[in-house]
Design a protein around this motif. Structure first.
Motif, PDB file in Angstrom:
ATOM      1  N   MET A   1      91.233 102.113  48.168  1.00  0.00           N
ATOM      2  CA  MET A   1      90.496 101.625  46.998  1.00  0.00           C
ATOM      3  C   MET A   1      90.848 102.392  45.737  1.00  0.00           C
ATOM      4  O   MET A   1      90.879 101.809  44.649  1.00  0.00           O
ATOM      5  N   GLN A   2      91.131 103.674  45.841  1.00  0.00           N
ATOM      6  CA  GLN A   2      91.456 104.423  44.624  1.00  0.00           C
ATOM      7  C   GLN A   2      92.693 103.854  43.937  1.00  0.00           C
ATOM      8  O   GLN A   2      92.756 103.798  42.714  1.00  0.00           O
ATOM      9  N   GLU A   3      93.663 103.403  44.712  1.00  0.00           N
ATOM     10  CA  GLU A   3      94.848 102.776  44.111  1.00  0.00           C
ATOM     11  C   GLU A   3      94.475 101.493  43.372  1.00  0.00           C
ATOM     12  O   GLU A   3      94.955 101.249  42.270  1.00  0.00           O
ATOM     13  N   TRP A   4      93.633 100.671  43.987  1.00  0.00           N
ATOM     14  CA  TRP A   4      93.206  99.425  43.335  1.00  0.00           C
ATOM     15  C   TRP A   4      92.399  99.715  42.070  1.00  0.00           C
ATOM     16  O   TRP A   4      92.578  99.060  41.047  1.00  0.00           O
ATOM     17  N   ILE A   5      91.537 100.708  42.150  1.00  0.00           N
ATOM     18  CA  ILE A   5      90.721 101.079  40.985  1.00  0.00           C
ATOM     19  C   ILE A   5      91.610 101.578  39.865  1.00  0.00           C
ATOM     20  O   ILE A   5      91.472 101.162  38.706  1.00  0.00           O
TER      21      ILE A   5
ATOM     22  N   GLY B   1      76.327  94.415  47.782  1.00  0.00           N
ATOM     23  CA  GLY B   1      76.942  94.147  46.489  1.00  0.00           C
ATOM     24  C   GLY B   1      78.456  94.229  46.557  1.00  0.00           C
ATOM     25  O   GLY B   1      79.063  94.195  47.637  1.00  0.00           O
ATOM     26  N   PRO B   2      79.090  94.362  45.394  1.00  0.00           N
ATOM     27  CA  PRO B   2      80.561  94.366  45.339  1.00  0.00           C
ATOM     28  C   PRO B   2      81.216  95.425  46.228  1.00  0.00           C
ATOM     29  O   PRO B   2      82.265  95.187  46.809  1.00  0.00           O
ATOM     30  N   VAL B   3      80.582  96.580  46.364  1.00  0.00           N
ATOM     31  CA  VAL B   3      81.182  97.656  47.165  1.00  0.00           C
ATOM     32  C   VAL B   3      81.296  97.259  48.642  1.00  0.00           C
ATOM     33  O   VAL B   3      82.134  97.801  49.369  1.00  0.00           O
ATOM     34  N   SER B   4      80.514  96.283  49.057  1.00  0.00           N
ATOM     35  CA  SER B   4      80.590  95.847  50.455  1.00  0.00           C
ATOM     36  C   SER B   4      81.937  95.206  50.785  1.00  0.00           C
ATOM     37  O   SER B   4      82.319  95.111  51.946  1.00  0.00           O
ATOM     38  N   TYR B   5      82.679  94.787  49.764  1.00  0.00           N
ATOM     39  CA  TYR B   5      84.015  94.215  49.953  1.00  0.00           C
ATOM     40  C   TYR B   5      85.091  95.290  50.111  1.00  0.00           C
ATOM     41  O   TYR B   5      86.199  94.984  50.549  1.00  0.00           O
ATOM     42  N   PHE B   6      84.812  96.511  49.725  1.00  0.00           N
ATOM     43  CA  PHE B   6      85.853  97.539  49.671  1.00  0.00           C
ATOM     44  C   PHE B   6      86.541  97.810  51.004  1.00  0.00           C
ATOM     45  O   PHE B   6      87.773  97.901  51.045  1.00  0.00           O
ATOM     46  N   PRO B   7      85.816  97.950  52.126  1.00  0.00           N
ATOM     47  CA  PRO B   7      86.520  98.162  53.403  1.00  0.00           C
ATOM     48  C   PRO B   7      87.475  97.009  53.736  1.00  0.00           C
ATOM     49  O   PRO B   7      88.587  97.240  54.218  1.00  0.00           O
ATOM     50  N   SER B   8      87.051  95.794  53.464  1.00  0.00           N
ATOM     51  CA  SER B   8      87.902  94.631  53.726  1.00  0.00           C
ATOM     52  C   SER B   8      89.117  94.611  52.796  1.00  0.00           C
ATOM     53  O   SER B   8      90.214  94.229  53.219  1.00  0.00           O
TER      54      SER B   8
ATOM     55  N   PRO C   1      84.167 105.120  45.575  1.00  0.00           N
ATOM     56  CA  PRO C   1      83.003 105.679  46.272  1.00  0.00           C
ATOM     57  C   PRO C   1      83.399 106.173  47.656  1.00  0.00           C
ATOM     58  O   PRO C   1      84.311 105.624  48.282  1.00  0.00           O
ATOM     59  N   GLU C   2      82.727 107.208  48.087  1.00  0.00           N
ATOM     60  CA  GLU C   2      82.948 107.717  49.447  1.00  0.00           C
ATOM     61  C   GLU C   2      81.996 106.961  50.368  1.00  0.00           C
ATOM     62  O   GLU C   2      80.782 107.089  50.249  1.00  0.00           O
ATOM     63  N   LEU C   3      82.561 106.194  51.264  1.00  0.00           N
ATOM     64  CA  LEU C   3      81.765 105.377  52.170  1.00  0.00           C
ATOM     65  C   LEU C   3      81.799 105.975  53.569  1.00  0.00           C
ATOM     66  O   LEU C   3      82.868 106.176  54.134  1.00  0.00           O
ATOM     67  N   ALA C   4      80.622 106.236  54.107  1.00  0.00           N
ATOM     68  CA  ALA C   4      80.531 106.787  55.454  1.00  0.00           C
ATOM     69  C   ALA C   4      80.731 105.676  56.480  1.00  0.00           C
ATOM     70  O   ALA C   4      80.307 104.538  56.258  1.00  0.00           O
ATOM     71  N   PRO C   5      81.395 105.983  57.601  1.00  0.00           N
ATOM     72  CA  PRO C   5      81.568 104.972  58.653  1.00  0.00           C
ATOM     73  C   PRO C   5      80.210 104.432  59.095  1.00  0.00           C
ATOM     74  O   PRO C   5      79.266 105.188  59.302  1.00  0.00           O
TER      75      PRO C   5
END
Length: 80
Positions: A34-38, A18-25, A8-12
């Motif tokens: 994240m694309q590499e992890w996905i 939910g789960p996406v809230s962990y992505f920046p961390s 997902p494209e997350l704006a600053p």
């Protein structure tokens, strides 16, 4: 393998839930986008059980349980 799932494209400053809230961390902690992890996890999520993929991310890639669980949960929802 099914179609590639894109990160997902997350704006600053965007409020995340939910789960996406962990992505920046996840990106900050493990130094990979994240694309590499996905891309790494998607094939396993499509064939293996949830906790098997979580364990694999923890054992093989040093990911913490919460981060691994969030990634797998998000991918499972996208695949469903």
């Amino acid at each position: 393998m099914s179609e590639r799932i894109l990160a997902p494209e997350l704006a600053p400053g965007q409020k995340l839930a939910g789960p996406v809230s962990y992505f920046p961390s996840i990106e900050k902690t493990y130094g990979r986008p994240m694309q590499e992890w996905i891309d790494l996890a998607q094939p396993r999520v499509e064939t293996d059980r949830h906790m098997e993929v979580v364990a694999w991310l923890k054992e093989e890639h040093g990911m913490g349980h919460g981060h691994a669980n969030a990634l797998v949960a998000w991918l499972r929802k996208k695949i469903a």
